[in-house]
Scaffold this active site. Structure first.
Site, short mmCIF file in Angstrom:
data_model
loop_
_atom_site.label_atom_id
_atom_site.label_comp_id
_atom_site.label_asym_id
_atom_site.label_seq_id
_atom_site.Cartn_x
_atom_site.Cartn_y
_atom_site.Cartn_z
N CYS A 156 47.87 66.07 113.50
CA CYS A 156 46.59 65.54 114.00
C CYS A 156 46.10 64.34 113.22
CB CYS A 156 45.53 66.62 114.01
SG CYS A 156 45.81 67.81 115.31
N1 CO8 Z 1 39.80 84.87 125.53
C1 CO8 Z 1 39.01 85.88 125.16
N2 CO8 Z 1 38.99 86.40 123.93
C2 CO8 Z 1 39.80 85.85 123.02
C3 CO8 Z 1 40.67 84.79 123.33
C4 CO8 Z 1 40.65 84.29 124.64
N3 CO8 Z 1 41.42 83.28 125.04
N4 CO8 Z 1 41.37 84.46 122.23
C5 CO8 Z 1 40.97 85.28 121.25
N5 CO8 Z 1 40.03 86.14 121.72
C6 CO8 Z 1 39.33 87.21 121.00
C7 CO8 Z 1 40.16 87.73 119.84
O1 CO8 Z 1 41.04 88.74 120.26
C8 CO8 Z 1 39.09 88.26 118.91
O2 CO8 Z 1 38.67 89.53 119.35
P1 CO8 Z 1 38.23 90.68 118.29
O3 CO8 Z 1 37.02 90.09 117.59
O4 CO8 Z 1 37.93 91.84 119.16
O5 CO8 Z 1 39.40 90.83 117.36
C9 CO8 Z 1 37.92 87.30 119.13
O6 CO8 Z 1 38.14 86.69 120.40
C10 CO8 Z 1 37.81 86.23 118.07
O7 CO8 Z 1 39.11 85.63 117.88
P2 CO8 Z 1 39.38 84.51 116.83
O8 CO8 Z 1 38.86 84.96 115.48
O9 CO8 Z 1 40.81 84.09 116.90
O10 CO8 Z 1 38.47 83.33 117.42
P3 CO8 Z 1 37.79 82.14 116.68
O11 CO8 Z 1 36.34 82.29 116.81
O12 CO8 Z 1 38.37 81.89 115.32
O13 CO8 Z 1 38.20 80.92 117.62
C11 CO8 Z 1 39.77 79.09 117.55
C12 CO8 Z 1 39.58 80.57 117.76
C13 CO8 Z 1 38.99 78.34 118.63
C14 CO8 Z 1 41.24 78.77 117.66
C15 CO8 Z 1 39.22 78.66 116.19
O14 CO8 Z 1 39.72 79.50 115.19
C16 CO8 Z 1 39.58 77.24 115.82
O15 CO8 Z 1 39.33 76.30 116.54
N6 CO8 Z 1 40.12 77.05 114.65
C17 CO8 Z 1 40.49 75.72 114.17
C18 CO8 Z 1 41.64 75.25 114.97
C19 CO8 Z 1 42.06 73.88 114.63
O16 CO8 Z 1 41.29 72.97 114.48
N7 CO8 Z 1 43.32 73.67 114.50
C20 CO8 Z 1 43.80 72.37 114.27
C21 CO8 Z 1 45.07 72.33 114.89
S1 CO8 Z 1 45.34 70.86 115.64
C22 CO8 Z 1 46.52 69.99 114.75
O17 CO8 Z 1 46.54 69.90 113.58
C23 CO8 Z 1 47.61 69.36 115.55
C24 CO8 Z 1 48.81 70.21 115.52
C25 CO8 Z 1 49.89 69.55 116.31
C26 CO8 Z 1 49.54 69.42 117.77
C27 CO8 Z 1 50.20 70.47 118.58
C28 CO8 Z 1 50.00 70.20 120.05
C29 CO8 Z 1 50.45 71.32 120.96
#
Ligand code: CO8
Length: 373
Positions: A156
């Site tokens: 990124c």
């Molecule tokens: N629908 C419904 N519920 C869901 C879903 C879904 N799709 N997904 C997860 N849940 C549930 C989980 O099961 C969990 O349930 P429980 O509490 O019962 O266990 C609950 O929701 C919370 O789950 P999470 O803790 O996983 O959710 P978060 O609040 O942490 O949100 C995110 C997830 C949005 C992914 C968040 O953690 C985030 O954005 N983190 C940062 C991500 C980021 O910025 N990454 C950067 C990567 S980008 C990069 O560097 C480029 C890489 C190369 C590119 C690749 C291209 C393909």
């Protein structure tokens, strides 16, 4: 040393959008099909059932409302769940170069330059379509640019890391006019079948013209005052796809051959790194964070940007100080902060300061401090 400006930006926007509702409908159908197919194993406790996704979760957890993609039908086909691209012969321009040329022409027009004015092309992206020849060299030829080109990948942070290379090449006198180009076909390396990340990414291409200030003719010029890059190894965002897969006899469709992450850890670890990085960079120029008129941040997650802006200036992301584009584009890897810069700078006045900042896999952070001329 020469003064250096960003004199033009360009954007290629793919033709198809996928709303969260469409995405979730396809994903949930895939889940139902999988669970039906493996009903016996699930009943026997040998396999965990897959769980539905939801629009509400996606919007609350990420701020993303839709994404642009180059191909939509394959992604939304519950029996496939990834895009369907036609393989092109070697004598046809590759898809990545094609979208790059489109964005580059946009940036050249904004800068009032011809392709022949370009003497270096840096293609910087989270993933390259092939191993070689470099995408940058194909783009150079397709545009009719001169000089040389090379590819680079810092996930990124690819765009900001390339901006530093362009800044150094121009201020040292090695180059006069550099094209930095960020084609991101994230749809081809996102795991659309994984509920935790299927909503995160979108396709796009951005372009920047970086040139000597004394040669720039465009109406909208941004002097680069400084760049600062940092990396720190982490496995929390990883993709193991690569040329060793065949030799290792590993499954090319295995889960680790597409994007995967520990989203929570990334969120917690990257926010303080990015905020401290920006503050330290500004301090080298004796600028307080509140003295910056606008932050064009990497667009991965609404909550991350809110926390970074809160730490820096006690303000709010999504406002005048740090505009968001991820609701419309989703995370477009290295292109996110550049789309924000492209879309949200026209209202700034001469002398205003801004910071373009990326953060992501690596971990990597890159900041570029600019001043409106
Ligand atoms: N629908 C419904 N519920 C869901 C879903 C879904 N799709 N997904 C997860 N849940 C549930 C989980 O099961 C969990 O349930 P429980 O509490 O019962 O266990 C609950 O929701 C919370 O789950 P999470 O803790 O996983 O959710 P978060 O609040 O942490 O949100 C995110 C997830 C949005 C992914 C968040 O953690 C985030 O954005 N983190 C940062 C991500 C980021 O910025 N990454 C950067 C990567 S980008 C990069 O560097 C480029 C890489 C190369 C590119 C690749 C291209 C393909």
């Amino acid at each position: 040393m020469h003064s250096v400006v960003i004199s033009g930006t360009g954007l290629y926007q793919p033709p198809h959008t996928i709303s969260n509702a469409e995405l979730v409908q396809a994903f949930n159908t895939y889940v139902d099909l999988q669970n039906a197919e493996h009903a016996e194993a699930i009943a026997a406790g040998e396999r965990a059932p897959l769980v539905h996704s939801s629009v509400e979760f996606i919007e609350k957890a990420s701020g993303i409302k839709q994404r642009y993609v180059l191909e939509k039908d394959g992604v939304l086909d519950p029996t496939r769940m990834y895009p369907r691209f036609k393989e092109r012969p070697d004598d046809q321009i590759s898809l990545m170069a094609e979208i790059a040329v489109d964005a580059a022409r946009d940036a050249l027009a904004a800068a009032g330059k011809q392709a022949s004015d370009i003497d270096a092309v840096f293609c910087a992206s989270a993933n390259m379509q092939r191993a070689y020849p470099a995408m940058a060299v194909e783009i150079q030829q397709a545009l009719g640019a001169g000089g040389y080109g090379f590819d680079m990948n810092v996930a990124c942070s690819s765009a900001t890391f390339a901006l530093e290379q362009a800044y150094n090449a121009v201020r040292s006198g090695a180059s006069k006019c550099v094209l930095v180009i960020n084609p991101e076909i994230t749809s081809a390396h996102l795991e659309w079948r994984d509920r935790d990340c299927h909503f995160i990414f979108g396709d796009v291409c951005t372009a920047l013209i970086v040139e000597r200030a004394d040669l720039a003719v465009g109406k909208d010029q941004w002097e680069i005052l400084g760049t600062k890059l940092a990396t720190q190894f982490s496995n929390n965002i990883r993709n193991n796809f690569g040329f060793m897969n065949r030799a290792e006899d590993s499954d090319p469709l295995a889960r680790d051959k597409t994007f995967r992450q520990e989203g929570r850890k990334v969120f917690k670890e990257v926010v303080p790194i990015a905020a401290a990085h920006i503050e330290n960079h500004l301090a080298t120029l004796d600028v307080q964070p509140a003295g910056v008129r606008r932050y064009w941040l990497h667009q991965a997650n609404l909550g991350m940007n809110q926390l970074i802006i809160k730490k820096l200036v006690a303000g709010e992301a999504g406002s005048d100080v740090a505009p968001l584009i991820l609701d419309e584009f989703a995370n477009t890897a290295s292109a996110g902060s550049i789309i924000a810069f492209h879309r949200h700078r026209a209202d700034l006045a001469e002398g205003d300061l801004g910071v373009i900042c990326s953060f992501g896999a690596g971990y990597s952070v890159g900041s570029v401090i600019v001043k409106k001329r």
